[in-house]
Enzyme design. Structure first.
Site, PDB file in Angstrom:
ATOM      1  N   ILE A 137       0.916  -1.251  -0.039  1.00  0.00           N
ATOM      2  CA  ILE A 137       0.228  -0.131  -0.088  1.00  0.00           C
ATOM      3  C   ILE A 137       0.932   1.196   0.023  1.00  0.00           C
ATOM      4  O   ILE A 137       1.614   1.457   0.871  1.00  0.00           O
ATOM      5  CB  ILE A 137      -0.974  -0.034   1.190  1.00  0.00           C
ATOM      6  CG1 ILE A 137      -1.705  -1.264   1.337  1.00  0.00           C
ATOM      7  CG2 ILE A 137      -1.766   1.409   1.061  1.00  0.00           C
ATOM      8  CD1 ILE A 137      -2.443  -1.353   2.661  1.00  0.00           C
ATOM      9  N   LYS A 206       4.444   0.680  13.177  1.00  0.00           N
ATOM     10  CA  LYS A 206       3.962   1.260  12.150  1.00  0.00           C
ATOM     11  C   LYS A 206       3.255   2.862  12.527  1.00  0.00           C
ATOM     12  O   LYS A 206       3.410   3.709  11.755  1.00  0.00           O
ATOM     13  CB  LYS A 206       3.163   0.324  11.595  1.00  0.00           C
ATOM     14  CG  LYS A 206       3.641  -0.709  11.073  1.00  0.00           C
ATOM     15  CD  LYS A 206       2.673  -1.737  10.387  1.00  0.00           C
ATOM     16  CE  LYS A 206       3.488  -2.926   9.834  1.00  0.00           C
ATOM     17  NZ  LYS A 206       2.497  -4.108   9.736  1.00  0.00           N
TER      18      LYS A 206
END
Length: 434
Positions: A137, A206
């Site tokens: 992504i 993340k």
């Protein structure tokens, strides 16, 4: 066409092997897109005789990673071994030696990113890491480049495929956590030791990277409030379903106002209920999605496979093309942007909402007493409903937004009340407009 660019790859596991494969299979296209051929200089591994998904050309495998990354003819280094060391030392050595670096190492970036950024700036080389957050992504490049002229206010994401698979199975089948985890392990979505995923460590790393980019502030994994999904029960998922909601492990990064009225960054990872009408609620199986809110662009959503050898290798190769083009042009891409230097709010100061399930005595005055407990801590109730009668009586309360400290204190107060037999579930609620 220019002279070939030499690429060293560190690691030949699920991602590294696919990087090697794509470098070979797409050599012609990559050369055309970059403006020069890309040649594999070597692949560093721990064991030369380990089984691999791809065949590495004769003579390119080596166990001496340091010698490989410091070779004077190596232009680009791809690091996909993960972990803190020796990855950090190897990346620093590569940059010092004049190579540009592409990495997928979320743990290292979240723990010690500034050291790497400063080394890249000093060496006047690129450090790219699109693959570190959400596999294939493209989310970091939009935050760093496409939205550079906008003001991002919130990033809300499902950034761990293992936990999303588990929670999706619990929602679809009514299974408990242990049963869904076992299925995830059988299908290869979860590791034999799933701690990094189910306890939220992976998602927290993340989240730190996303918050750093979105808010131009240094955020480390230690700054991220983290809760995993191990305590999520089938009853929690069923309760969410009754509210037309689902439970997801969310990484939430947002701009908030601190006690002095100044802007601050709030970063947290925890399970939460979100309405089924929210775009993230439809993210199924092991897929990832990141929802970005900004002042000018509004709401944006990025969706796709967040892990796996080939998807992650796709992001690595995308970075490699950009870095190689910069190398040929004698330029470098954007480095670290931490000019805002906003403080990071402690979780207790972060404003959120709670869903609380309370086993209570079934008698007059109970609802009023519970409402009073919420009010004493400055928490307003949005909805309340009673389920069951007699020994099965339960109140389910959803609060309006308050600080997490106020809400936590309310729950502790409830647990001391004579009319309360047990507080059976506490979960945050996200995604609703109050």
């Amino acid at each position: 066409m220019s002279h070939p660019l030499k690429v060293a790859v560190l690691g030949c596991g699920s991602v590294g092997s696919q990087v090697v494969r794509l470098l070979s299979e797409q050599a012609g296209d990559l050369a055309a897109r970059i403006g020069a051929p890309v040649e594999l200089a070597g692949v560093a591994v721990r064991r030369l005789d380990a089984p691999r998904d791809v065949e590495v050309p004769e003579g390119l495998l080596t166990t001496d990673a340091l010698a490989l990354v410091t070779r004077p003819d190596v232009d680009l280094v791809v690091e996909v071994i993960g972990g803190i060391e020796p990855a950090r030392s190897l990346i620093l050595a590569a940059l010092e030696g004049g190579a540009s670096v592409v990495t997928a190492n979320k743990a290292l970036l979240a723990e010690d990113g500034p050291t790497l950024y400063e080394a890249a700036a000093k060496a006047e080389r690129d450090l790219y890491y699109e693959a570190a957050v959400a596999g294939a992504i493209p989310i970091l490049r939009p935050l760093r480049e496409s939205l550079a002229g906008d003001r991002v206010t919130r990033v809300l994401g499902i950034v761990n495929g293992t936990t999303n698979f588990i929670l999706d199975k619990m929602d679809a089948s009514g299974a408990g956590f242990s049963e869904a985890l076992e299925e995830a392990q059988d299908l290869g979505y979860a590791e034999a030791d799933p701690t990094a995923d189910v306890e939220g460590f992976d998602a927290a790393a993340k989240a730190a990277i996303l918050a750093s980019l979105a808010f131009h502030t240094r955020v480390t994994a230690a700054d991220v409030h983290r809760e995993g999904i191990g305590e999520v029960t089938a009853a929690d998922v069923a309760s969410a379903r009754e509210m037309d909601s689902v439970v997801k492990l969310l990484a939430i990064c947002e701009l908030r106002t601190d006690a002095e009225g100044e802007e601050a960054v709030a970063v947290r990872v925890h399970p939460a209920m979100i309405p089924r009408s929210h775009p993230l609620a439809s993210v199924r199986e092991a897929y990832n999605a990141v929802f970005v809110e900004s002042e000018a662009a509004g709401q944006l959503m990025f969706y796709g496979p967040g892990a796996g050898g080939s998807p992650t290798a796709s992001a690595v190769l995308g970075d490699l093309v950009t870095v190689a083009r910069n190398r040929l042009a004698g330029t470098r891409g954007a480095g670290e942007s931490a000019y805002a230097d906003r403080p990071v709010l402690p979780m207790g100061h972060t404003r959120t909402r709670y869903h609380v399930a309370i086993d209570v005595d079934d008698r007059a005055g109970v609802l009023a007493a519970v409402a009073t407990a919420f009010a004493e801590h400055g928490v307003s109730i949005q909805t309340v409903r009673q389920e069951g009668r007699d020994d099965d009586a339960q109140l389910v309360v959803v609060s309006h937004e308050a600080t997490d400290a106020q809400l936590a204190a309310t729950v502790e107060h409830l647990r001391t009340m004579e009319i309360v037999r047990d507080v059976t579930s506490v979960m945050r609620v996200e995604g609703d407009n109050e």
